[in-house]
Structure formats: C-alpha cells, structure tokens
Design a protein around this motif. Structure first.
Motif, PDB file in Angstrom:
ATOM      1  N   ALA A 198      -9.600  -7.822   5.284  1.00 32.26           N
ATOM      2  CA  ALA A 198      -9.565  -6.924   6.432  1.00 32.26           C
ATOM      3  C   ALA A 198     -10.064  -5.530   6.055  1.00 32.26           C
ATOM      4  CB  ALA A 198      -8.143  -6.847   6.985  1.00 32.26           C
ATOM      5  N   LEU A 199      -9.638  -5.035   4.919  1.00 32.96           N
ATOM      6  CA  LEU A 199     -10.080  -3.712   4.486  1.00 32.96           C
ATOM      7  C   LEU A 199     -11.579  -3.708   4.186  1.00 32.96           C
ATOM      8  CD1 LEU A 199      -7.080  -2.707   2.203  1.00 32.96           C
ATOM      9  CD2 LEU A 199      -7.613  -1.826   4.477  1.00 32.96           C
ATOM     10  N   GLU A 200     -12.043  -4.755   3.553  1.00 33.18           N
ATOM     11  CA  GLU A 200     -13.485  -4.857   3.290  1.00 33.18           C
ATOM     12  C   GLU A 200     -14.280  -4.886   4.588  1.00 33.18           C
ATOM     13  OE1 GLU A 200     -13.862  -8.384   0.979  1.00 33.18           O
ATOM     14  OE2 GLU A 200     -12.822  -7.537  -0.777  1.00 33.18           O
ATOM     15  N   ARG A 201     -13.741  -5.537   5.596  1.00 32.75           N
ATOM     16  CA  ARG A 201     -14.439  -5.710   6.859  1.00 32.75           C
ATOM     17  C   ARG A 201     -14.734  -4.365   7.534  1.00 32.75           C
ATOM     18  NH1 ARG A 201     -13.971 -10.637   9.174  1.00 32.75           N
ATOM     19  NH2 ARG A 201     -14.106 -11.230   6.975  1.00 32.75           N
ATOM     20  N   VAL A 202     -13.894  -3.371   7.258  1.00 37.00           N
ATOM     21  CA  VAL A 202     -14.110  -2.048   7.861  1.00 37.00           C
ATOM     22  C   VAL A 202     -14.547  -1.022   6.821  1.00 37.00           C
ATOM     23  CG1 VAL A 202     -12.600  -2.400   9.850  1.00 37.00           C
ATOM     24  CG2 VAL A 202     -11.624  -1.541   7.701  1.00 37.00           C
ATOM     25  N   GLY A 203     -15.059  -1.511   5.691  1.00 38.73           N
ATOM     26  CA  GLY A 203     -15.588  -0.622   4.665  1.00 38.73           C
ATOM     27  C   GLY A 203     -14.549   0.225   3.976  1.00 38.73           C
ATOM     28  N   ALA A 204     -13.318  -0.293   3.871  1.00 39.32           N
ATOM     29  CA  ALA A 204     -12.224   0.491   3.307  1.00 39.32           C
ATOM     30  C   ALA A 204     -11.564  -0.212   2.126  1.00 39.32           C
ATOM     31  CB  ALA A 204     -11.186   0.780   4.390  1.00 39.32           C
ATOM     32  N   ALA A 205     -12.341  -0.959   1.362  1.00 41.36           N
ATOM     33  CA  ALA A 205     -11.778  -1.704   0.237  1.00 41.36           C
ATOM     34  C   ALA A 205     -11.119  -0.791  -0.786  1.00 41.36           C
ATOM     35  CB  ALA A 205     -12.865  -2.535  -0.430  1.00 41.36           C
ATOM     36  N   ASP A 206     -11.607   0.442  -0.906  1.00 44.40           N
ATOM     37  CA  ASP A 206     -11.065   1.376  -1.892  1.00 44.40           C
ATOM     38  C   ASP A 206     -10.113   2.389  -1.279  1.00 44.40           C
ATOM     39  OD1 ASP A 206     -12.591   0.186  -3.930  1.00 44.40           O
ATOM     40  OD2 ASP A 206     -14.337   1.413  -3.423  1.00 44.40           O
ATOM     41  N   ALA A 207      -9.650   2.132  -0.079  1.00 44.97           N
ATOM     42  CA  ALA A 207      -8.762   3.082   0.604  1.00 44.97           C
ATOM     43  C   ALA A 207      -7.460   3.276  -0.162  1.00 44.97           C
ATOM     44  CB  ALA A 207      -8.461   2.585   2.014  1.00 44.97           C
ATOM     45  N   ASP A 208      -6.918   4.471  -0.085  1.00 39.20           N
ATOM     46  CA  ASP A 208      -5.607   4.774  -0.628  1.00 39.20           C
ATOM     47  C   ASP A 208      -4.576   3.890   0.077  1.00 39.20           C
ATOM     48  OD1 ASP A 208      -3.173   5.815  -1.413  1.00 39.20           O
ATOM     49  OD2 ASP A 208      -3.604   7.867  -0.769  1.00 39.20           O
ATOM     50  N   ARG A 209      -3.902   3.047  -0.688  1.00 44.47           N
ATOM     51  CA  ARG A 209      -2.978   2.091  -0.076  1.00 44.47           C
ATOM     52  C   ARG A 209      -1.813   2.779   0.621  1.00 44.47           C
ATOM     53  NH1 ARG A 209      -7.148  -0.436  -0.947  1.00 44.47           N
ATOM     54  NH2 ARG A 209      -7.157  -2.607  -1.615  1.00 44.47           N
ATOM     55  N   ALA A 210      -1.531   4.016   0.293  1.00 48.66           N
ATOM     56  CA  ALA A 210      -0.473   4.754   0.974  1.00 48.66           C
ATOM     57  C   ALA A 210      -0.874   5.115   2.397  1.00 48.66           C
ATOM     58  CB  ALA A 210      -0.127   6.019   0.198  1.00 48.66           C
ATOM     59  N   GLN A 211      -2.161   4.997   2.709  1.00 46.63           N
ATOM     60  CA  GLN A 211      -2.663   5.289   4.051  1.00 46.63           C
ATOM     61  C   GLN A 211      -2.904   4.024   4.873  1.00 46.63           C
ATOM     62  OE1 GLN A 211      -2.931   8.486   5.244  1.00 46.63           O
ATOM     63  NE2 GLN A 211      -1.885   8.920   3.306  1.00 46.63           N
ATOM     64  N   VAL A 212      -2.508   2.879   4.321  1.00 42.06           N
ATOM     65  CA  VAL A 212      -2.726   1.590   4.984  1.00 42.06           C
ATOM     66  C   VAL A 212      -1.377   1.001   5.380  1.00 42.06           C
ATOM     67  CG1 VAL A 212      -3.692  -0.736   4.782  1.00 42.06           C
ATOM     68  CG2 VAL A 212      -4.800   1.187   3.598  1.00 42.06           C
ATOM     69  N   TRP A 213      -1.274   0.556   6.639  1.00 39.88           N
ATOM     70  CA  TRP A 213      -0.052  -0.064   7.139  1.00 39.88           C
ATOM     71  C   TRP A 213      -0.334  -1.493   7.585  1.00 39.88           C
ATOM     72  CZ3 TRP A 213       4.917   2.002   7.647  1.00 39.88           C
ATOM     73  CH2 TRP A 213       5.045   3.358   7.292  1.00 39.88           C
ATOM     74  N   MET A 214       0.502  -2.420   7.122  1.00 39.32           N
ATOM     75  CA  MET A 214       0.521  -3.782   7.641  1.00 39.32           C
ATOM     76  C   MET A 214       1.730  -3.896   8.545  1.00 39.32           C
ATOM     77  SD  MET A 214      -0.739  -6.872   7.827  1.00 39.32           S
ATOM     78  CE  MET A 214      -0.018  -7.589   9.328  1.00 39.32           C
ATOM     79  N   VAL A 215       1.493  -4.152   9.838  1.00 41.38           N
ATOM     80  CA  VAL A 215       2.566  -4.178  10.833  1.00 41.38           C
ATOM     81  C   VAL A 215       2.598  -5.534  11.516  1.00 41.38           C
ATOM     82  CG1 VAL A 215       3.449  -3.153  12.965  1.00 41.38           C
ATOM     83  CG2 VAL A 215       2.351  -1.696  11.240  1.00 41.38           C
ATOM     84  N   GLY A 216       3.764  -6.148  11.547  1.00 44.33           N
ATOM     85  CA  GLY A 216       3.903  -7.427  12.227  1.00 44.33           C
ATOM     86  C   GLY A 216       5.355  -7.790  12.416  1.00 44.33           C
ATOM     87  N   ASP A 217       5.586  -8.931  13.054  1.00 47.16           N
ATOM     88  CA  ASP A 217       6.954  -9.338  13.393  1.00 47.16           C
ATOM     89  C   ASP A 217       7.561 -10.321  12.408  1.00 47.16           C
ATOM     90  OD1 ASP A 217       5.062 -11.374  14.520  1.00 47.16           O
ATOM     91  OD2 ASP A 217       6.959 -12.355  15.013  1.00 47.16           O
TER      92      ASP A 217
END
Length: 220
Positions: free
Chosen positions: A148-167
């Motif tokens: 998913a991160l690769e799909r939006v060009g964010a493979a190297d994104a700071d993981r502290a800025q990434v949220w996985m949200v679900g039930d």
C-alpha cells in the motif's frame, strides 16, 4: 500523514449488509429467528470460511444447491445491501484535502471487494486501493501494508506518520504493529480484549481519526 484504512466494517457496513441479506433469505424460506441467529453467528463477522457459512445456510434454509453456488448467492446478497457508513466518504475527502494520503487496504477476493468499492463509491475518494486477493497476501501479514505504501510512493515514509485503522484486532491492528506503523481500532461498541491497546480507539472510523489527529498534534 498516511492513512491505511480497512474497508469492511470500517468504511462500509459489511456485517450490516450480510445480516440484512440473511434476514430476507430467512423470511423468504419461511424460517425463524433461530435460523437467522445461526446464520449470522456462522459468518463470524466475515472471517469464517465461506463454504462453512454456506453449509449452515443450505442446512437452515433447505436450499437445493451446492456450496460454491450458495457462497456466490450470499456474496451477491452482500453487494446488494452494502452501504458506506454515514459521512465516511466526506471523511476521506477531508483527509485528502488536508494533504494526507489515503489507501484502502482490504482482505478479500478481487471481485467481492471491488464490487463493494464500486457499490459504495469509495474508490474516487482515495489515492489507492490494495486488495489481498489481487496481491496474494492477507492482513495481518505486514507485506500488504508495504504494498500500500509503495502504491502511493511512500515506501520510505516515517512510520510514525502512518496509521493502519480497522475494526479487526487480529488482522488490522496486528498488521499495523507488524509493519511498525501506528494503529487505530474501530470498536463498534465492543470492548478491547487483545492485550495492549492500539494507539487510537474509537467507536467509528471518524472517532479513531479524531483521536489520531489529536495524538499527532501532541507529538513532540
């Protein structure tokens, strides 16, 4: 921020759709509330083996068809009844308008999940969609989140800025933790019983996003 959002029971009412279809099927078959309860219980919130669910449906409703056909029948019924939660699409638009990236990360077959996305009009409101059935890997495997991160060009994104949200604690929260990103749990009124709490908890996806945004503002 980057939001990796589950689809079923997070953005769209998958369990509500199954229950609505099952209620109609039970009524048409002339069965009663005990049959409906058994069918809904067998579904296990969408996580049961589909042929196992179909077996209960066939037995309870006396359907004269094989299990694969029964699976197709109730999957079609879900698509007929599924709806986006109130305000969910507006929330997606709001996140993106603020400069955030939004990706739907969902387990399921391509046909079923793409059908829900189309029925509810979700895809036009997100930056990308990742479906496990198309990628050959399911949550909680963190590789689906990496895709998913690769799909939006964010493979190297700071993981502290990434949220996985679900039930789903065992799928969504577990995948987020394995990927090293922050986690949000949509409780739908349930109590958390799976160890340490996720980073953000709320009754709806709107509540979780609000908590997560607040956490981001407080972060050093």
């Amino acid at each position: 921020m980057i939001w990796l959002l589950d689809l079923d029971n997070t953005l769209v009412g998958r369990d509500d759709a199954f229950a609505a279809w099952a209620a109609d099927a039970v009524a048409r078959a002339g069965r009663d509330a005990s049959d409906l309860a058994a069918i809904v219980a067998a579904d296990q919130g969408g996580f049961a083996v589909k042929t196992d669910v179909a077996r209960v449906i066939v037995d309870r409703l006396a359907w004269d068809e094989d299990l694969p056909t029964a699976v197709d029948r109730f999957r079609t019924g879900i698509l007929d009844h599924v709806r986006a939660y109130d305000g969910a699409l507006d929330l997606l638009d709001d996140l993106r308008a603020g400069g955030d990236l939004v990706v739907v990360v969902t387990n399921g077959t391509s046909a079923q999940q793409r059908g829900k996305l189309a029925r509810c009009g979700v895809e036009a409101h997100v930056d990308a969609v990742v479906v496990s059935g198309e990628e050959g890997v399911d949550k909680p495997d963190p590789r689906l989140l990496e895709i998913a991160l690769e799909r939006v060009g964010a493979a190297d994104a700071d993981r502290a800025q990434v949220w996985m949200v679900g039930d789903a604690a065992h799928a969504d929260v577990a995948a987020g933790r394995a990927a090293g990103v922050r986690t949000g749990w949509v409780s739908r009124g349930r109590a958390w019983t799976d160890g340490p709490l996720p980073d953000a908890v709320g009754t709806t996806v709107h509540d979780v996003v609000a908590v997560a945004r607040g956490a981001a503002l407080l972060a050093p």
